[in-house]
Design a protein around this motif. Structure first.
Motif, PDB file in Angstrom:
ATOM      1  N   LYS A 164      35.584  51.963  36.633  1.00 36.81           N
ATOM      2  CA  LYS A 164      34.571  51.073  36.043  1.00 36.81           C
ATOM      3  C   LYS A 164      34.045  50.104  37.091  1.00 36.81           C
ATOM      4  N   TYR A 169      28.745  59.184  40.201  1.00 44.58           N
ATOM      5  CA  TYR A 169      28.467  57.787  40.504  1.00 44.58           C
ATOM      6  C   TYR A 169      27.268  57.359  39.672  1.00 44.58           C
ATOM      7  N   LYS A 200      24.262  50.769  39.210  1.00 43.00           N
ATOM      8  CA  LYS A 200      24.099  49.693  38.230  1.00 43.00           C
ATOM      9  C   LYS A 200      22.702  49.674  37.623  1.00 43.00           C
ATOM     10  N   LYS A 252      22.285  52.221  34.506  1.00 43.78           N
ATOM     11  CA  LYS A 252      23.167  52.201  33.327  1.00 43.78           C
ATOM     12  C   LYS A 252      22.397  51.928  32.075  1.00 43.78           C
ATOM     13  N   GLY A 303      31.702  52.011  39.464  1.00 50.42           N
ATOM     14  CA  GLY A 303      30.597  52.763  38.883  1.00 50.42           C
ATOM     15  C   GLY A 303      30.808  54.265  38.836  1.00 50.42           C
TER      16      GLY A 303
END
Length: 151
Positions: A83, A145, A148, A151, A86
């Motif tokens: 987490k 992967y 950010k 997401k 990622g």
């Protein structure tokens, strides 16, 4: 975006996540190992704490690793370290389904040997065309992967 469309996780991120998870596993081993030693000492009525044999210690450590990883992978495809970096584990065998217990068993067992041979199972992904490690290949899973901003 579907999880299957994300890029394969690079080796550097995998090793960073493994380092984070190692810290969690050390804490679990200290706590559960202490409880086990205390319980065994009380059961046999010893005034001093019982020492676990190396084989027993390795068995306890491997069991804790298996339970931690399989629980994390089956709940959401991610451990604490994954987490943070990622990463997510996907079932490459059946697209869109979660990780099966049999895949967790294979992945944990082969992952142990991947580390045992100076990390050769991890370094293997640098030569594999699909960037798979030994435990990815054996368990029919894929580590991706997820940046950010995606997401």
């Amino acid at each position: 975006m579907s999880d299957q469309n994300y890029p394969t996780a690079p080796l550097s991120r995998r090793l960073a996540a493994l380092t984070y998870d190692a810290l969690v596993l050390i804490a679990l081993y200290i706590m559960l190992g202490g409880l086990l030693v205390t319980a065994v000492s009380k059961i046999i009525g010893s005034e001093e704490f019982v020492r676990l044999s190396p084989a027993m210690s390795m068995s306890v450590m491997f069991t804790i690793c298996f339970l931690y990883y399989s629980h994390s992978w089956r709940r959401g495809g991610q451990t604490i370290g994954m987490k943070a970096w990622g990463l997510k584990l996907l079932n490459d065998n059946k697209k869109g389904t979660g990780i099966q217990l049999s895949q967790c068993m294979l992945r944990t067992g082969v992952g142990f040997f991947s580390l045992l041979f100076m990390g050769l199972g991890f370094w293997w992904m640098l030569f594999d065309k699909q960037q798979r490690s030994w435990h990815d290949i054996a368990s029919l899973t894929r580590m991706v992967y997820i940046p950010k901003n995606m997401k």
